[in-house]
Design an enzyme around this catalytic site. Structure first.
Site, PDB file in Angstrom:
ATOM      1  N   CYS A 119      33.715  38.302  38.739  1.00  0.00           N
ATOM      2  CA  CYS A 119      33.799  38.371  40.204  1.00  0.00           C
ATOM      3  C   CYS A 119      34.792  37.346  40.744  1.00  0.00           C
ATOM      4  O   CYS A 119      34.425  36.185  40.996  1.00  0.00           O
ATOM      5  CB  CYS A 119      32.430  38.103  40.817  1.00  0.00           C
ATOM      6  N   LEU A 120      36.030  37.780  40.928  1.00  0.00           N
ATOM      7  CA  LEU A 120      37.054  36.901  41.491  1.00  0.00           C
ATOM      8  C   LEU A 120      37.508  37.439  42.853  1.00  0.00           C
ATOM      9  O   LEU A 120      37.501  36.725  43.852  1.00  0.00           O
ATOM     10  CB  LEU A 120      38.242  36.816  40.513  1.00  0.00           C
ATOM     11  N   GLU A 122      38.116  39.147  46.470  1.00  0.00           N
ATOM     12  CA  GLU A 122      37.372  39.305  47.726  1.00  0.00           C
ATOM     13  C   GLU A 122      38.218  40.182  48.637  1.00  0.00           C
ATOM     14  O   GLU A 122      39.418  40.384  48.376  1.00  0.00           O
ATOM     15  CB  GLU A 122      37.131  37.934  48.370  1.00  0.00           C
ATOM     16  N   ARG A 237      44.130  40.852  30.372  1.00  0.00           N
ATOM     17  CA  ARG A 237      45.331  41.649  30.650  1.00  0.00           C
ATOM     18  C   ARG A 237      45.836  42.357  29.384  1.00  0.00           C
ATOM     19  O   ARG A 237      46.293  43.492  29.444  1.00  0.00           O
ATOM     20  CB  ARG A 237      46.414  40.743  31.268  1.00  0.00           C
ATOM     21  N   PHE A 272      62.117  74.017  24.565  1.00  0.00           N
ATOM     22  CA  PHE A 272      63.129  73.733  25.602  1.00  0.00           C
ATOM     23  C   PHE A 272      63.499  72.255  25.527  1.00  0.00           C
ATOM     24  O   PHE A 272      62.627  71.381  25.493  1.00  0.00           O
ATOM     25  CB  PHE A 272      62.593  74.086  27.001  1.00  0.00           C
ATOM     26  N   GLU A 357      43.147  43.550  37.161  1.00  0.00           N
ATOM     27  CA  GLU A 357      43.439  42.311  36.419  1.00  0.00           C
ATOM     28  C   GLU A 357      44.839  41.784  36.734  1.00  0.00           C
ATOM     29  O   GLU A 357      45.552  41.288  35.852  1.00  0.00           O
ATOM     30  CB  GLU A 357      43.166  42.520  34.918  1.00  0.00           C
ATOM     31  N   ARG A 369      58.040  33.368  36.938  1.00  0.00           N
ATOM     32  CA  ARG A 369      57.771  31.918  36.996  1.00  0.00           C
ATOM     33  C   ARG A 369      57.986  31.262  35.638  1.00  0.00           C
ATOM     34  O   ARG A 369      58.514  30.161  35.538  1.00  0.00           O
ATOM     35  CB  ARG A 369      56.326  31.680  37.447  1.00  0.00           C
TER      36      ARG A 369
HETATM   37  N1  COS Z   1      45.652  29.926  32.699  1.00  0.00           N
HETATM   38  C1  COS Z   1      45.090  28.764  33.121  1.00  0.00           C
HETATM   39  N2  COS Z   1      45.442  28.141  34.283  1.00  0.00           N
HETATM   40  C2  COS Z   1      46.405  28.718  35.004  1.00  0.00           C
HETATM   41  C3  COS Z   1      47.043  29.920  34.611  1.00  0.00           C
HETATM   42  C4  COS Z   1      46.628  30.533  33.398  1.00  0.00           C
HETATM   43  N3  COS Z   1      47.170  31.674  32.966  1.00  0.00           N
HETATM   44  N4  COS Z   1      47.969  30.249  35.555  1.00  0.00           N
HETATM   45  C5  COS Z   1      47.912  29.287  36.501  1.00  0.00           C
HETATM   46  N5  COS Z   1      46.968  28.367  36.165  1.00  0.00           N
HETATM   47  C6  COS Z   1      46.611  27.162  36.899  1.00  0.00           C
HETATM   48  C7  COS Z   1      47.881  26.403  37.265  1.00  0.00           C
HETATM   49  O1  COS Z   1      48.245  25.548  36.214  1.00  0.00           O
HETATM   50  C8  COS Z   1      47.471  25.641  38.496  1.00  0.00           C
HETATM   51  O2  COS Z   1      46.765  24.463  38.130  1.00  0.00           O
HETATM   52  P1  COS Z   1      47.356  23.019  38.605  1.00  0.00           P
HETATM   53  O3  COS Z   1      47.328  23.069  40.112  1.00  0.00           O
HETATM   54  O4  COS Z   1      46.386  22.030  38.016  1.00  0.00           O
HETATM   55  O5  COS Z   1      48.727  22.951  38.046  1.00  0.00           O
HETATM   56  C9  COS Z   1      46.470  26.567  39.168  1.00  0.00           C
HETATM   57  O6  COS Z   1      46.027  27.501  38.158  1.00  0.00           O
HETATM   58  C10 COS Z   1      47.061  27.333  40.320  1.00  0.00           C
HETATM   59  O7  COS Z   1      48.171  28.038  39.843  1.00  0.00           O
HETATM   60  P2  COS Z   1      49.369  28.442  40.796  1.00  0.00           P
HETATM   61  O8  COS Z   1      49.776  27.276  41.642  1.00  0.00           O
HETATM   62  O9  COS Z   1      50.409  29.088  39.946  1.00  0.00           O
HETATM   63  O10 COS Z   1      48.674  29.522  41.777  1.00  0.00           O
HETATM   64  P3  COS Z   1      49.331  30.612  42.685  1.00  0.00           P
HETATM   65  O11 COS Z   1      48.364  30.958  43.716  1.00  0.00           O
HETATM   66  O12 COS Z   1      50.703  30.209  43.108  1.00  0.00           O
HETATM   67  O13 COS Z   1      49.546  31.862  41.682  1.00  0.00           O
HETATM   68  C11 COS Z   1      48.629  33.834  40.652  1.00  0.00           C
HETATM   69  C12 COS Z   1      48.521  32.339  40.900  1.00  0.00           C
HETATM   70  C13 COS Z   1      49.274  34.616  41.744  1.00  0.00           C
HETATM   71  C14 COS Z   1      49.404  34.044  39.348  1.00  0.00           C
HETATM   72  C15 COS Z   1      47.145  34.226  40.490  1.00  0.00           C
HETATM   73  O14 COS Z   1      46.490  34.058  41.738  1.00  0.00           O
HETATM   74  C16 COS Z   1      46.922  35.625  40.003  1.00  0.00           C
HETATM   75  O15 COS Z   1      47.006  35.877  38.803  1.00  0.00           O
HETATM   76  N6  COS Z   1      46.574  36.550  40.937  1.00  0.00           N
HETATM   77  C17 COS Z   1      46.095  37.851  40.592  1.00  0.00           C
HETATM   78  C18 COS Z   1      44.610  37.791  40.511  1.00  0.00           C
HETATM   79  C19 COS Z   1      44.061  38.820  39.611  1.00  0.00           C
HETATM   80  O16 COS Z   1      44.541  39.048  38.510  1.00  0.00           O
HETATM   81  N7  COS Z   1      42.985  39.429  40.069  1.00  0.00           N
HETATM   82  C20 COS Z   1      42.339  40.451  39.317  1.00  0.00           C
HETATM   83  C21 COS Z   1      40.877  40.210  39.390  1.00  0.00           C
HETATM   84  S1  COS Z   1      40.044  41.034  38.126  1.00  0.00           S
HETATM   85  S2  COS Z   1      40.297  42.915  38.507  1.00  0.00           S
END
Ligand code: COS
Length: 377
Positions: A119-120, A122, A237, A272, A357, A369
């Site tokens: 649950c991530l 919202e 993923r 074809f 995801e 990035r």
């Molecule tokens: N594993 C562990 N930590 C991670 C990571 C990973 N793959 N990617 C980023 N982090 C950490 C970063 O290191 C950062 O920590 P610090 O502040 O201590 O450096 C923190 O998480 C925040 O990362 P970031 O600043 O890159 O966050 P952003 O909001 O800019 O970007 C994205 C994050 C957009 C990549 C992320 O929100 C994402 O993947 N969004 C999609 C969500 C998703 O997949 N939802 C599906 C739900 S399940 S159906």
């Protein structure tokens, strides 16, 4: 594929043809999830494949798990995704949880008796996951959760929920991860979403109204929840990529067989060149995604996971499956647009793989990035 993977594939092919395929169309039409199918997959050892044997898992790798998911997805993306998300939840508990949490929650999930949910998302924070608003307020002996989570796979049928909630200020550092049981007071579920595909897999909102969660259910420390979630999603993923590969393989198989059997202008439509080129491209793109998913899985197994490659595998395999299933419907013509042929369901099931995801736009953000970091440090 190694010998073990070939054996797993043969076993699962038999299972899906006996137990899933015969009613796949009917179950899709009725959005009917059969827990006994999941339980049986668990009894055969497929619901906790990557988890250590001491917690009831099979102690295998993601390379093996991906082979299994590919095979299940040929008959049902819904069951494959139920297994994949439940295993992602287990992976999070195994990697980030403490010994008590592992002992308490893993065996019932690895055995396939129970299901896990993640649950991530919202309503206001999908791609921008760290903007989540569900709160977890510290109280005596635990936390009180308030808020709601959207589009949760297996909500309502799962017993164990990994929930990301805010214990601190805005941003990722204020997010914590909790294990929440379905029986918790104050936890309820919204209505079952009516979806385009994945109909057998229930999706609901998960609501928290003054829901008490004991302190021992906090994963790691406060503020680590975002890293826990994204760390879990890396592997998740790759498994979504594997499901896409399985679905692509089935859609190609249906297309070749149909086009060899259907004649127009006094020859099989396969002959074809226009269709041959389509199927040659389908086969090539399928193998390209399979290699990328295998490579990402191999790196997960090596203990040096590569987030960039996890995103690439998900992006490539799910964009490819959308194209392949769309072309499969085209090859079947008018018949392919009806539920008489499975390609109609496959095209609907493929779409959400580009969204879950992390949308494929987010995968590109992650990849870009990494590129920037590689060049600029
Ligand atoms: N594993 C562990 N930590 C991670 C990571 C990973 N793959 N990617 C980023 N982090 C950490 C970063 O290191 C950062 O920590 P610090 O502040 O201590 O450096 C923190 O998480 C925040 O990362 P970031 O600043 O890159 O966050 P952003 O909001 O800019 O970007 C994205 C994050 C957009 C990549 C992320 O929100 C994402 O993947 N969004 C999609 C969500 C998703 O997949 N939802 C599906 C739900 S399940 S159906």
């Amino acid at each position: 594929m190694n010998e073990l993977q070939k054996e797993l594939q043969v076993q699962l092919e038999k299972f899906r043809l006996d137990k899933i395929e015969p009613t796949a169309e009917h179950d899709d039409a009725n959005a009917s999830f059969k827990k006994e199918i999941f339980n049986e997959l668990g009894a055969l050892g497929f619901c906790g494949m990557t988890i250590k044997e001491e917690f009831g898992g099979a102690g295998l790798g993601y390379s093996d798990f991906c082979v299994a998911l590919q095979e299940i997805a040929k008959s049902s993306v819904s069951y494959a995704v139920t297994v994949s998300v439940s295993t992602m939840v287990q992976g999070i508990i195994e990697r980030f949880g403490n010994e008590e949490q592992k002992k308490k929650y893993l065996p019932e999930l690895t055995s396939g008796k129970e299901i896990g949910a993640f649950c991530l998302s919202e309503s206001g924070s999908g791609s921008d996951a760290k903007a989540l608003k569900t709160t977890a307020k510290k109280v005596d002996g635990g936390y009180i959760l308030n808020g709601s989570k959207m589009w949760i796979t297996s909500a309502g049928i799962a017993k164990t929920y990994i929930v990301m909630a805010r214990t601190g200020a805005t941003g990722s550092a204020g997010v914590s991860a909790f294990i929440v049981e379905d029986s918790s007071e104050g936890l309820t579920f919204g209505k079952k979403e009516k979806k385009m595909g994945w109909k057998v897999s229930p999706t609901r909102e998960v609501l928290f109204h003054n829901c008490f969660v004991p302190s021992e259910n906090l994963i790691k420390e406060e503020g680590q929840g975002f890293k826990v979630a994204l760390g879990g999603l890396d592997a998740g993923r790759v498994t979504i990529g594997a499901i896409a590969v399985g679905l692509s393989e089935r859609a190609l198989d249906e297309s070749v067989k149909y086009s060899l059997g259907r004649s127009q202008f006094n020859q099989p439509i396969f002959d074809f060149q226009g269709l041959q080129f389509m199927m040659a491209d389908m086969a090539t793109e399928l193998e390209a995604s399979r290699f990328l998913v295998s490579k990402a899985a191999e790196l997960l197994d090596s203990g040096a996971p590569d987030s960039k490659l996890c995103s690439m595998a998900k992006l490539k395999a799910t964009d490819v499956v959308m194209k392949i299933t769309t072309d499969a419907v085209q090859i079947h013509g008018g018949a392919g647009y009806t539920s008489e042929y499975p390609v109609e369901r496959m095209m609907r099931d493929a779409k959400v793989l580009q969204i879950v995801e992390g949308t494929n736009q987010i995968q590109r953000v992650v990849i870009a990035r990494h590129l920037k970091k590689q060049y600029q440090g």
